[in-house]
Design an enzyme around this catalytic site. Sequence first.
Site, PDB file in Angstrom:
ATOM      1  N   ASP A 186       0.865  -1.171   0.000  1.00  0.00           N
ATOM      2  CA  ASP A 186       0.000   0.000   0.000  1.00  0.00           C
ATOM      3  C   ASP A 186       0.904   1.225   0.000  1.00  0.00           C
ATOM      4  O   ASP A 186       2.113   1.109   0.245  1.00  0.00           O
ATOM      5  CB  ASP A 186      -0.895  -0.003   1.255  1.00  0.00           C
ATOM      6  CG  ASP A 186      -1.750   1.255   1.355  1.00  0.00           C
ATOM      7  OD1 ASP A 186      -2.424   1.580   0.365  1.00  0.00           O
ATOM      8  OD2 ASP A 186      -1.722   1.934   2.393  1.00  0.00           O
ATOM      9  N   SER A 187       0.306   2.384  -0.204  1.00  0.00           N
ATOM     10  CA  SER A 187       1.094   3.616  -0.155  1.00  0.00           C
ATOM     11  C   SER A 187       1.566   3.930   1.264  1.00  0.00           C
ATOM     12  O   SER A 187       2.469   4.735   1.443  1.00  0.00           O
ATOM     13  CB  SER A 187       0.251   4.775  -0.693  1.00  0.00           C
ATOM     14  OG  SER A 187      -0.958   4.856   0.035  1.00  0.00           O
ATOM     15  N   TYR A 241      -0.436   8.494  -2.548  1.00  0.00           N
ATOM     16  CA  TYR A 241      -0.502   8.178  -3.974  1.00  0.00           C
ATOM     17  C   TYR A 241      -1.709   8.880  -4.614  1.00  0.00           C
ATOM     18  O   TYR A 241      -1.731   9.128  -5.817  1.00  0.00           O
ATOM     19  CB  TYR A 241      -0.695   6.665  -4.180  1.00  0.00           C
ATOM     20  CG  TYR A 241       0.546   5.803  -3.992  1.00  0.00           C
ATOM     21  CD1 TYR A 241       1.733   6.319  -3.475  1.00  0.00           C
ATOM     22  CD2 TYR A 241       0.508   4.454  -4.348  1.00  0.00           C
ATOM     23  CE1 TYR A 241       2.843   5.507  -3.306  1.00  0.00           C
ATOM     24  CE2 TYR A 241       1.622   3.642  -4.194  1.00  0.00           C
ATOM     25  CZ  TYR A 241       2.782   4.160  -3.675  1.00  0.00           C
ATOM     26  OH  TYR A 241       3.879   3.349  -3.512  1.00  0.00           O
ATOM     27  N   GLY A 242      -2.708   9.153  -3.791  1.00  0.00           N
ATOM     28  CA  GLY A 242      -3.998   9.637  -4.304  1.00  0.00           C
ATOM     29  C   GLY A 242      -3.972  10.990  -4.981  1.00  0.00           C
ATOM     30  O   GLY A 242      -4.932  11.363  -5.648  1.00  0.00           O
ATOM     31  N   CYS A 246      -3.840  -0.987  -1.966  1.00  0.00           N
ATOM     32  CA  CYS A 246      -4.109   0.442  -2.167  1.00  0.00           C
ATOM     33  C   CYS A 246      -5.091   0.617  -3.332  1.00  0.00           C
ATOM     34  O   CYS A 246      -4.869   0.087  -4.426  1.00  0.00           O
ATOM     35  CB  CYS A 246      -2.783   1.128  -2.499  1.00  0.00           C
ATOM     36  SG  CYS A 246      -2.928   2.863  -2.886  1.00  0.00           S
ATOM     37  N   ASN A 247      -6.158   1.341  -3.095  1.00  0.00           N
ATOM     38  CA  ASN A 247      -7.144   1.569  -4.163  1.00  0.00           C
ATOM     39  C   ASN A 247      -6.555   2.368  -5.315  1.00  0.00           C
ATOM     40  O   ASN A 247      -6.850   2.094  -6.476  1.00  0.00           O
ATOM     41  CB  ASN A 247      -8.349   2.333  -3.601  1.00  0.00           C
ATOM     42  CG  ASN A 247      -9.236   1.459  -2.759  1.00  0.00           C
ATOM     43  OD1 ASN A 247     -10.265   0.995  -3.196  1.00  0.00           O
ATOM     44  ND2 ASN A 247      -8.824   1.220  -1.528  1.00  0.00           N
ATOM     45  N   THR A 248      -5.715   3.354  -4.986  1.00  0.00           N
ATOM     46  CA  THR A 248      -5.132   4.182  -6.050  1.00  0.00           C
ATOM     47  C   THR A 248      -4.206   3.330  -6.919  1.00  0.00           C
ATOM     48  O   THR A 248      -4.242   3.410  -8.149  1.00  0.00           O
ATOM     49  CB  THR A 248      -4.370   5.374  -5.438  1.00  0.00           C
ATOM     50  OG1 THR A 248      -5.219   6.039  -4.500  1.00  0.00           O
ATOM     51  CG2 THR A 248      -3.942   6.349  -6.499  1.00  0.00           C
ATOM     52  N   GLU A 293      -5.774   9.512   9.404  1.00  0.00           N
ATOM     53  CA  GLU A 293      -4.417   9.351   9.948  1.00  0.00           C
ATOM     54  C   GLU A 293      -4.235  10.136  11.243  1.00  0.00           C
ATOM     55  O   GLU A 293      -3.483   9.740  12.118  1.00  0.00           O
ATOM     56  CB  GLU A 293      -3.365   9.749   8.906  1.00  0.00           C
ATOM     57  CG  GLU A 293      -3.401   8.812   7.722  1.00  0.00           C
ATOM     58  CD  GLU A 293      -2.068   8.608   7.030  1.00  0.00           C
ATOM     59  OE1 GLU A 293      -1.080   9.225   7.432  1.00  0.00           O
ATOM     60  OE2 GLU A 293      -2.044   7.816   6.076  1.00  0.00           O
ATOM     61  N   CYS A 310     -11.258   3.557  -0.769  1.00  0.00           N
ATOM     62  CA  CYS A 310      -9.953   4.003  -0.276  1.00  0.00           C
ATOM     63  C   CYS A 310      -9.680   3.283   1.033  1.00  0.00           C
ATOM     64  O   CYS A 310     -10.603   3.078   1.839  1.00  0.00           O
ATOM     65  CB  CYS A 310      -9.984   5.518  -0.059  1.00  0.00           C
ATOM     66  SG  CYS A 310      -8.493   6.157   0.733  1.00  0.00           S
ATOM     67  N   THR A 311      -8.428   2.916   1.223  1.00  0.00           N
ATOM     68  CA  THR A 311      -8.038   2.144   2.417  1.00  0.00           C
ATOM     69  C   THR A 311      -8.406   2.843   3.730  1.00  0.00           C
ATOM     70  O   THR A 311      -8.629   2.194   4.735  1.00  0.00           O
ATOM     71  CB  THR A 311      -6.510   1.970   2.423  1.00  0.00           C
ATOM     72  OG1 THR A 311      -5.903   3.258   2.187  1.00  0.00           O
ATOM     73  CG2 THR A 311      -6.070   0.986   1.379  1.00  0.00           C
ATOM     74  N   HIS A 312      -8.431   4.183   3.718  1.00  0.00           N
ATOM     75  CA  HIS A 312      -8.616   4.919   4.973  1.00  0.00           C
ATOM     76  C   HIS A 312     -10.079   5.079   5.388  1.00  0.00           C
ATOM     77  O   HIS A 312     -10.363   5.340   6.546  1.00  0.00           O
ATOM     78  CB  HIS A 312      -8.009   6.324   4.833  1.00  0.00           C
ATOM     79  CG  HIS A 312      -6.519   6.331   4.834  1.00  0.00           C
ATOM     80  ND1 HIS A 312      -5.770   5.623   3.927  1.00  0.00           N
ATOM     81  CD2 HIS A 312      -5.630   6.969   5.642  1.00  0.00           C
ATOM     82  CE1 HIS A 312      -4.482   5.838   4.168  1.00  0.00           C
ATOM     83  NE2 HIS A 312      -4.380   6.639   5.201  1.00  0.00           N
TER      84      HIS A 312
HETATM   85  N1  DGL Z   1      -3.968   3.971   0.102  1.00  0.00           N
HETATM   86  C1  DGL Z   1      -4.582   5.022  -0.662  1.00  0.00           C
HETATM   87  C2  DGL Z   1      -5.818   4.461  -1.374  1.00  0.00           C
HETATM   88  O1  DGL Z   1      -6.414   3.495  -0.959  1.00  0.00           O
HETATM   89  C3  DGL Z   1      -4.958   6.219   0.204  1.00  0.00           C
HETATM   90  C4  DGL Z   1      -3.775   7.032   0.664  1.00  0.00           C
HETATM   91  C5  DGL Z   1      -3.003   7.645  -0.479  1.00  0.00           C
HETATM   92  O2  DGL Z   1      -3.491   8.586  -1.124  1.00  0.00           O
HETATM   93  O3  DGL Z   1      -1.911   7.160  -0.735  1.00  0.00           O
HETATM   94  O4  DGL Z   1      -6.199   4.977  -2.378  1.00  0.00           O
END
Ligand code: DGL
Length: 273
Positions: free
Chosen positions: A17-18, A49-50, A80-82, A159, A191-193
Amino acid sequence: MSIQITQIENRPIGIFDSGVGGLTVVKEIFRVLPYEEIVYLGDTARVPYGTKSSESVKRFSIENFEFLLRFNVKMVIVACNTASSTSLPILRNRFKIPIVGVIKPGAERAAGLTKNGKIGVIGTATTVKSKAYEKEIKRICKTVKIVSKACPLFVPLAEEGLLNGKITFDIAKYYLNPLVRKRIDTLVLGCTHYPLLKKVISRVVGKDVKIIDSASSVAEEVANTLRSNKLLSSESRKPANSFFATDAVEQFVKVGKRFLGKKISKVKKAILS
Ligand code: DGL
């Protein structure tokens, strides 16, 4: 001297993941597949990453993948979704082990749950721009209407641990009211968060909107992929999991606890090249 050769099914699963967000996926993997060993990489040096271009995220994803291959992983989860929304085709082209991303499981669940055919998708700016969820949902059901919205402030709120309270509620209203007005009956947390903000999100969209947290669907998809490739761990063991971060290891431990729901005892610094 005896040489131990680890059978392929007992090798670890790589997850990247990012940053810390992918730990929401790890939490589900621990629940669904307790005998699987994992190697986790959080690219904290380059998060988020987003907000980056898809070209950059593709390059980061390849480098993360190559790092995980050093551990002889049997499959990789792009948590990571991105990264999933931009990089899965290039990763699948390049690497020949099974790869599970987070888009398809969430998209399938949304398409299966909607009653009125109106689905909301929220994610980072790069995920929304990629239209990956839209394409995947439309592939399953052509007639569904999708309303997408980037919610960039949700990542720092999660976060910072600002999971409830007025600031978070007001920001959630700002982002989500347009989706409520479109009368969505299903909302994908792309998104993971966002699973950490589920309570506030649910308060804003109302209890009749089904909220899809793709982490649990991902764990099921991983289990199915391992099963169909005959890669499920053959040992009932307490696996020795490893966690790596490309920077700020102490911060990873601190914030990661909230995402994983328990303390991470040891995180090592990863050097990618
Ligand atoms: N992990 C990223 C996602 O799921 C969220 C955090 C980021 O922007 O890196 O898209």
